[in-house]
Write an enzyme that holds these catalytic residues in place. Structure first.
Site, PDB file in Angstrom:
ATOM      1  N   LYS A  51       0.929  -1.266   0.023  1.00 30.38           N
ATOM      2  CA  LYS A  51       0.177   0.065   0.039  1.00 30.38           C
ATOM      3  C   LYS A  51       0.968   1.196   0.095  1.00 30.38           C
ATOM      4  CE  LYS A  51      -0.443  -0.255   5.002  1.00 30.38           C
ATOM      5  NZ  LYS A  51      -1.109  -0.871   6.115  1.00 30.38           N
ATOM      6  N   TYR A 274      15.452  30.753   4.990  1.00 28.13           N
ATOM      7  CA  TYR A 274      14.138  31.662   5.485  1.00 28.13           C
ATOM      8  C   TYR A 274      14.568  31.881   7.093  1.00 28.13           C
ATOM      9  CZ  TYR A 274      11.429  30.881   1.159  1.00 28.13           C
ATOM     10  OH  TYR A 274      10.780  30.967  -0.097  1.00 28.13           O
TER      11      TYR A 274
HETATM   12  C1  LIG Z   1      -0.122  -1.755   6.932  1.00 26.88           C
HETATM   13  C2  LIG Z   1      -0.776  -3.225   7.454  1.00 26.88           C
HETATM   14  C3  LIG Z   1       0.063  -4.386   7.408  1.00 26.88           C
HETATM   15  C4  LIG Z   1       1.528  -4.121   7.503  1.00 26.88           C
HETATM   16  O1  LIG Z   1       1.946  -3.544   8.506  1.00 26.88           O
HETATM   17  P1  LIG Z   1       3.565  -3.654   8.713  1.00 26.88           P
HETATM   18  O2  LIG Z   1       3.861  -2.928   9.912  1.00 26.88           O
HETATM   19  O3  LIG Z   1       4.009  -2.476   7.666  1.00 26.88           O
HETATM   20  O4  LIG Z   1       4.120  -4.984   8.463  1.00 26.88           O
HETATM   21  C5  LIG Z   1      -0.732  -5.323   7.839  1.00 26.88           C
HETATM   22  N1  LIG Z   1      -1.882  -5.470   8.145  1.00 26.88           N
HETATM   23  C6  LIG Z   1      -2.879  -4.425   8.014  1.00 26.88           C
HETATM   24  C7  LIG Z   1      -4.311  -4.519   8.115  1.00 26.88           C
HETATM   25  C8  LIG Z   1      -2.296  -3.252   7.741  1.00 26.88           C
HETATM   26  O5  LIG Z   1      -3.217  -2.252   7.530  1.00 26.88           O
END
Ligand SMILES: *Cc1c(COP(=O)(O)O)cnc(C)c1O
Length: 400
Positions: A51, A274
């Site tokens: 993601k 800045y």
């Molecule tokens: C993002 C996510 C993961 C992965 O988590 P990590 O800590 O990056 O391994 C697993 N399960 C869900 C439901 C998530 O939203």
């Protein structure tokens, strides 16, 4: 722009080819996945979470590398992320973990994504949108998506079983404190609640795919691995506990590089940036790197982090602007450094700056550092230093 950094040879690496680039080693992602796989019991599957554009690494290239490293599944948060992977020809099972609008649900099912559900109305919505595969989510303590009630979650599973066009594919939960080793036992409480629920479900459905663990949970407790683990942060070689990734055999895949676009004298009393938040206390030389918060190098890093140039650490000084940051090269820093590659995250010579270090300085987590790199940062892919065409990595049709 006439003066490309490329014209100046560097001691330890190739010339900077871009204003600012995230250089991603796909071989590191492969090895991280293989390393995670090696920690799983036989038959337990690895789902690579890609993601947020592969936590900023590029979703398609990261997916290909993860699959090459032994991942069986991919997971994303929404339908657009799913469609990007399908458009690239990736035909493995993909779990869409986030909440979906009606439109997103239709797109997800059309792209053969697995959907997460926790209410009977959602099962009906899946059927109405053409049907598909669902994973029932028990909220065992995260307090976000999912139902907090095991009996309700079981009723949703039953509804999925008896609804034509809907296939009950999995049962899942998500941990709130897997990355906090001193969590007063909350992780274990969640694990027990989930174990009890899935044991009952599995009695009548032995083929159900049960999954709960993120990276931290997978590394923390083999009892949390069930039939599949969902690993994100660790596949990119970052540490889910915010510690040194090397200690868990993880290899950071992303390096953030820029170059010294200008070098100028700065006498005692003169300032940079800045608000004059850096005023030289002695005569020094200031360099300018052409990146800033427009690239995701957050303004809160003002006077708060270092950069590697020629393998040496120098402090960033003065306000981080949208497109530039300044670095104190010291009294001896000079014209000779003009065009030198600069490393903001990664290795150079014997120097090393990790995303975990930057996260600590910002009082945030490593996840946010790489996710925060904006589209303006060019992603460049390589395999242990050998160039891997970004376009090929992104657009090659899948081999399946
Ligand atoms: C993002 C996510 C993961 C992965 O988590 P990590 O800590 O990056 O391994 C697993 N399960 C869900 C439901 C998530 O939203």
């Amino acid at each position: 722009m006439a003066e490309r950094a490329g014209e100046t040879p560097a001691a330890s690496e190739g010339p900077a080819a871009e204003r600012v680039q995230a250089s991603v080693n796909v071989a590191a992602i492969e090895r991280n996945c293989a390393r995670l796989r090696a920690g799983l019991a036989d038959g337990t599957q690895l789902c690579a979470v890609v993601k947020a554009d592969g936590y900023g690494h590029g979703a398609v290239a990261s997916s290909r590398a993860a699959l090459a490293g032994g991942a069986d599944w991919l997971a994303v948060a929404g339908s657009r992320e799913l469609c990007e992977l399908r458009a690239a020809g990736l035909e493995v099972p993909i779990l869409v973990m986030g909440a979906l609008t009606q439109g997103e649900l239709a797109d997800t099912l059309a792209a053969r994504g697995d959907v997460v559900v926790w209410a009977e109305r959602q099962v009906a919505a899946v059927a109405a949108a053409g049907g598909g595969r669902v994973h029932v989510k028990l909220d065992s303590g995260m307090g976000r998506l999912g139902t907090r009630h095991p009996e309700e979650a079981s009723a949703v599973a039953d509804a999925a079983d008896r609804t034509p066009g809907v296939e009950l594919a999995g049962a899942m939960t998500h941990f709130a404190t897997a990355d906090e080793l001193d969590d007063d036992g909350f992780f274990s409480v969640q694990l027990r609640v989930f174990e009890r629920w899935v044991a009952a479900l599995k009695q009548t459905r032995p083929g159900l795919l049960v999954h709960a663990a993120n990276s931290a949970a997978m590394l923390r407790d083999t009892a949390a691995q069930f039939d599949m683990v969902r690993c994100g942060i660790a596949i990119y070689g970052m540490d889910p506990f915010g510690e040194d990734p090397a200690e868990r055999g993880l290899e950071p895949a992303l390096e953030l590089r820029s170059y010294l676009a200008d070098v100028k004298d700065c006498s005692a009393g003169e300032s940079a940036g800045y608000g004059r938040r850096f005023v030289a206390e002695r005569d020094t030389v200031v360099g300018v790197l052409p990146l800033g918060y427009g690239d995701g190098w957050r303004r809160n890093l003002t006077n708060a982090c270092d950069v590697l140039i020629g393998g040496v650490r120098y402090p960033l000084v003065g306000t981080i602007s949208m497109d530039s940051v300044t670095v104190d090269l010291g009294p001896d820093g000079g014209e000779s450094l003009l065009g030198e590659p600069a490393v903001l995250i990664g290795l150079q010579g014997s120097g090393r700056i990790t995303a975990e270090e930057i996260a600590r300085r910002l009082e945030t987590i490593n996840y946010e550092i790489t996710c925060g790199l904006t589209p303006r940062v060019t992603r460049v892919y390589h395999r242990d230093g050998a160039p891997e065409a970004a376009r090929a990595a992104a657009n090659e049709p899948g081999s399946a």
